[in-house]
Enzyme design. Structure first.
Site, mmCIF file in Angstrom:
data_model
loop_
_atom_site.group_PDB
_atom_site.id
_atom_site.type_symbol
_atom_site.label_atom_id
_atom_site.label_comp_id
_atom_site.label_asym_id
_atom_site.label_seq_id
_atom_site.Cartn_x
_atom_site.Cartn_y
_atom_site.Cartn_z
ATOM 1 C CE LYS A 59 -1.884 3.056 1.642
ATOM 2 N NZ LYS A 59 -1.646 4.426 1.159
ATOM 3 C CD GLU A 103 12.743 1.564 10.431
ATOM 4 O OE1 GLU A 103 13.098 2.614 11.011
ATOM 5 O OE2 GLU A 103 13.351 0.490 10.556
ATOM 6 N NE ARG A 123 18.120 11.051 3.000
ATOM 7 C CZ ARG A 123 19.370 10.654 2.833
ATOM 8 N NH1 ARG A 123 20.320 11.523 2.553
ATOM 9 N NH2 ARG A 123 19.687 9.383 2.942
ATOM 10 C CB CYS A 124 13.067 9.480 8.211
ATOM 11 S SG CYS A 124 14.132 8.273 7.434
ATOM 12 C CB THR A 125 18.202 10.184 8.358
ATOM 13 O OG1 THR A 125 18.193 9.969 6.946
ATOM 14 C CG2 THR A 125 17.851 8.915 9.090
ATOM 15 C CD GLU A 128 9.637 14.019 10.754
ATOM 16 O OE1 GLU A 128 8.439 13.661 10.822
ATOM 17 O OE2 GLU A 128 10.533 13.309 10.272
HETATM 18 P P1 NAP Z 1 2.074 9.111 6.689
HETATM 19 O O1 NAP Z 1 1.110 10.202 6.541
HETATM 20 O O2 NAP Z 1 2.184 8.445 8.017
HETATM 21 O O3 NAP Z 1 1.700 8.032 5.549
HETATM 22 C C1 NAP Z 1 2.479 6.870 5.368
HETATM 23 C C2 NAP Z 1 1.621 5.786 4.769
HETATM 24 O O4 NAP Z 1 0.625 5.400 5.719
HETATM 25 C C3 NAP Z 1 0.875 6.213 3.510
HETATM 26 O O5 NAP Z 1 0.888 5.147 2.600
HETATM 27 C C4 NAP Z 1 -0.514 6.473 4.036
HETATM 28 O O6 NAP Z 1 -1.501 6.321 3.066
HETATM 29 C C5 NAP Z 1 -0.653 5.388 5.077
HETATM 30 N N1 NAP Z 1 -1.700 5.605 6.074
HETATM 31 C C6 NAP Z 1 -2.310 6.761 6.416
HETATM 32 N N2 NAP Z 1 -3.218 6.535 7.394
HETATM 33 C C7 NAP Z 1 -3.165 5.212 7.679
HETATM 34 C C8 NAP Z 1 -3.858 4.371 8.595
HETATM 35 N N3 NAP Z 1 -4.785 4.845 9.428
HETATM 36 N N4 NAP Z 1 -3.552 3.056 8.628
HETATM 37 C C9 NAP Z 1 -2.610 2.555 7.801
HETATM 38 N N5 NAP Z 1 -1.922 3.308 6.903
HETATM 39 C C10 NAP Z 1 -2.197 4.615 6.843
HETATM 40 O O7 NAP Z 1 3.565 9.570 6.326
HETATM 41 P P2 NAP Z 1 4.036 10.467 5.094
HETATM 42 O O8 NAP Z 1 3.574 11.855 5.354
HETATM 43 O O9 NAP Z 1 3.721 9.789 3.825
HETATM 44 O O10 NAP Z 1 5.636 10.377 5.263
HETATM 45 C C11 NAP Z 1 6.401 11.264 6.005
HETATM 46 C C12 NAP Z 1 6.782 10.675 7.345
HETATM 47 O O11 NAP Z 1 7.458 9.437 7.169
HETATM 48 C C13 NAP Z 1 7.741 11.566 8.110
HETATM 49 O O12 NAP Z 1 7.354 11.624 9.449
HETATM 50 C C14 NAP Z 1 9.068 10.841 7.974
HETATM 51 O O13 NAP Z 1 9.991 11.129 8.989
HETATM 52 C C15 NAP Z 1 8.623 9.428 8.000
HETATM 53 N N6 NAP Z 1 9.655 8.552 7.439
HETATM 54 C C16 NAP Z 1 10.351 7.703 8.274
HETATM 55 C C17 NAP Z 1 11.372 6.909 7.768
HETATM 56 C C18 NAP Z 1 12.149 5.969 8.655
HETATM 57 O O14 NAP Z 1 12.773 5.068 8.109
HETATM 58 N N7 NAP Z 1 12.155 6.126 9.969
HETATM 59 C C19 NAP Z 1 11.687 6.987 6.422
HETATM 60 C C20 NAP Z 1 10.975 7.861 5.612
HETATM 61 C C21 NAP Z 1 9.962 8.634 6.125
HETATM 62 P P3 NAP Z 1 -2.108 7.585 2.260
HETATM 63 O O15 NAP Z 1 -1.039 8.107 1.401
HETATM 64 O O16 NAP Z 1 -3.215 6.934 1.501
HETATM 65 O O17 NAP Z 1 -2.584 8.536 3.331
#
Ligand code: NAP
Length: 470
Positions: A171, A244, A277-279, A372
């Site tokens: 997904k 993550e 980037r998360c990092t 963040e």
């Molecule tokens: P996000 O809003 O949490 O979305 C991530 C994924 O989760 C998307 O595919 C989203 O789908 C899905 N999602 C949303 N609501 C959900 C629910 N209730 N249940 C299951 N899945 C759900 O994150 P983002 O804004 O795309 O990404 C940015 C974040 O990712 C930042 O905080 C960044 O730091 C973090 N990140 C962490 C790492 C690491 O390795 N630690 C690496 C990269 C990024 P939809 O698109 O359909 O909403």
């Protein structure tokens, strides 16, 4: 680009279509035919009912073929990444290189035996037996990915799972689905049996949430925000969960630092990938004695990170993911300024394009550094000594990674021991890694379970032991 979700290799037919627009100029980049609840059930059945189990050589061949196909199509992938995410094309090209490495390492690892042997006659209680371990693939995984690396985040889930033979329902982010679907098609073309991969997008309540809760799925591997990650932790039930999550990584510049190194790492860490980037470097912590010397070189360096049209090869910083994200970043800059911070460079926004922004004298309790900030911000804070630097670094809820600039080994060792993070990089950016090394955070950044190709392969398996008389 007219694309569609896939249930085990079959293109989905439905009336529900997602339009994907460029964050830079709002042009239509592509469409995706979306899935619904019935497709989730079909994908689960396909994954569970499976087909002929793949040998190590089968898995190696598929991943290696995928690697070759990706090299041949890297321009198409890079253009798709850039068009749907607004990332600068140079970053998108770099990302295809990283994805290549992920496929290459996963192919190599898939050939290796992963068992251990324990001789049992090694204690007074022992006897002449041996215990052996082998790893069995989990029966079905659901992988949920974010927008910020539209290709690399996805390949970091798929390649390790496929390398051990675990079928996946993917997904991807609704903000960057086109690259994920291109990769899905590329894997089918590389010979991946269709039951091994379904790629679904659609309403969260119909696709993602049911996948998270379904007891037939053995593992949820999620990368994304803290809020969604914690929600998944609460609703996944009795299954493995890999999280993550977000980061708030510091670059800590000690008083003995090589200033040119510090300047390069601060700029690359803060502005590459539009700071998404998360990092990424989200806080620049600099010793108070050298702040002036650091800024004198950092400001001209930061000016070279020109933002603009993501398709222009000279653009170093593209947009952030969408206009609301840029508006949020603008608001945290304004709030920090109200608290006494000073914008030294950038800060202007046009749509989703936010200039790389250097902000000095940022208070320790400013929203931009407590939470963040996922964008090209370089907030500068000072510290008095190493104790203060460690306390300041550890003061947020996050614990992903860190970068330290110092020539002093005693300093380096203290940071390695005392920072509450998953990674400490000395004289490198927090994001430095190779695709096979262990990667992941603690505290709100994750549960301390590592990814990276080798560790992620372990996540998608369970260990079976057997013993024999010897
Ligand atoms: P996000 O809003 O949490 O979305 C991530 C994924 O989760 C998307 O595919 C989203 O789908 C899905 N999602 C949303 N609501 C959900 C629910 N209730 N249940 C299951 N899945 C759900 O994150 P983002 O804004 O795309 O990404 C940015 C974040 O990712 C930042 O905080 C960044 O730091 C973090 N990140 C962490 C790492 C690491 O390795 N630690 C690496 C990269 C990024 P939809 O698109 O359909 O909403």
């Amino acid at each position: 680009m007219k694309m569609t979700c896939y249930v085990a290799g079959t293109a989905i037919q439905s009336d529900s279509v997602l339009e994907v627009k460029s964050p830079y100029d709002h042009r239509l980049v592509g469409t995706v035919t979306l899935a619904n609840a019935s497709h989730v059930e079909q994908a689960i059945q396909a994954g569970l009912n499976g087909g002929k189990a793949l040998t190590r050589y089968d898995r190696f061949s598929i991943l290696d073929k995928a690697r070759q196909l990706l090299i041949a199509r890297k321009d198409e992938f890079a253009q798709t990444i850039s068009a749907e995410s607004g990332l600068a094309i140079r970053e998108a090209i770099y990302e295809t290189g990283r994805a290549h490495d992920v496929l290459m390492f996963a192919a190599m690892e898939s050939l290796k035996d992963d068992g251990q042997i324990f001789s049992c006659d090694i204690s007074p209680q022992g006897k002449a037996r041996k215990i052996f371990t082998l790893r069995e693939p989990l029966k079905l995984a659901a992988c949920i990915t974010p927008f910020n690396h539209p290709l690399n985040q996805v390949v970091h889930k798929l390649a390790p799972a496929l390398a051990v033979g675990t079928p996946v329902i993917l997904k991807p982010s609704e903000k960057t689905p086109l690259t994920a679907i291109l990769l899905t098609e590329l894997l089918y073309e590389a010979g991946l049996p269709h039951y091994m991969l379904s790629t679904l997008l659609g309403p969260t309540a119909e696709i993602a949430e049911p996948l998270v809760k379904d007891p037939r799925i053995d593992i949820i591997s999620f990368t994304g925000s803290v809020a969604v990650g914690k929600r998944i932790a609460g609703s996944a039930g009795y299954k493995k969960v890999i999280l993550e999550l977000g980061g708030n990584d510091p670059l800590i510049i000690m008083e003995d630092a090589d200033i040119d190194t510090a300047v390069l790492l601060a700029a690359e860490g803060s502005f590459r990938n539009s700071g998404q980037r998360c990092t990424a470097v989200k806080r620049i912590l600099v010793h108070e004695k050298i702040k002036a010397a650091f800024l004198e070189k950092f400001l001209p360096k930061a000016q070279t990170y020109r933002c603009g049209d993501p398709a222009d090869p000279d653009t170093k910083v593209g947009t952030v993911i969408d206009e609301p994200a840029a508006v949020y970043l603008e608001s945290v800059i304004h709030k920090a300024v109200e608290q006494g911070a000073k914008v030294l460079l950038g800060g202007k926004r046009k749509g989703a394009l936010l200039e790389p922004t250097v902000i000095d004298e940022v208070p320790r309790d400013a929203q931009m550094v407590v939470q963040e900030s996922f964008g090209p911000l370089a907030p500068i804070l000072t510290f008095r000594d190493i104790d203060d630097a460690i306390a300041l670094s550890n003061s947020t809820a996050y614990g992903l990674s860190s970068g330290i600039v110092t020539k002093n080994m005693d300093y380096a060792l203290r940071f390695i021991k005392e920072l509450k993070v998953g990674t400490v990089n000395i004289n490198e950016v927090p994001g430095y890694r190779i695709e096979s090394s262990p990667f992941g955070g603690i505290k709100d950044s994750g549960l301390g379970i590592k990814e990276g190709v080798i560790e992620a392969m372990k996540c998608f398996t369970y260990v079976k032991t057997f013993s024999l008389p010897w």
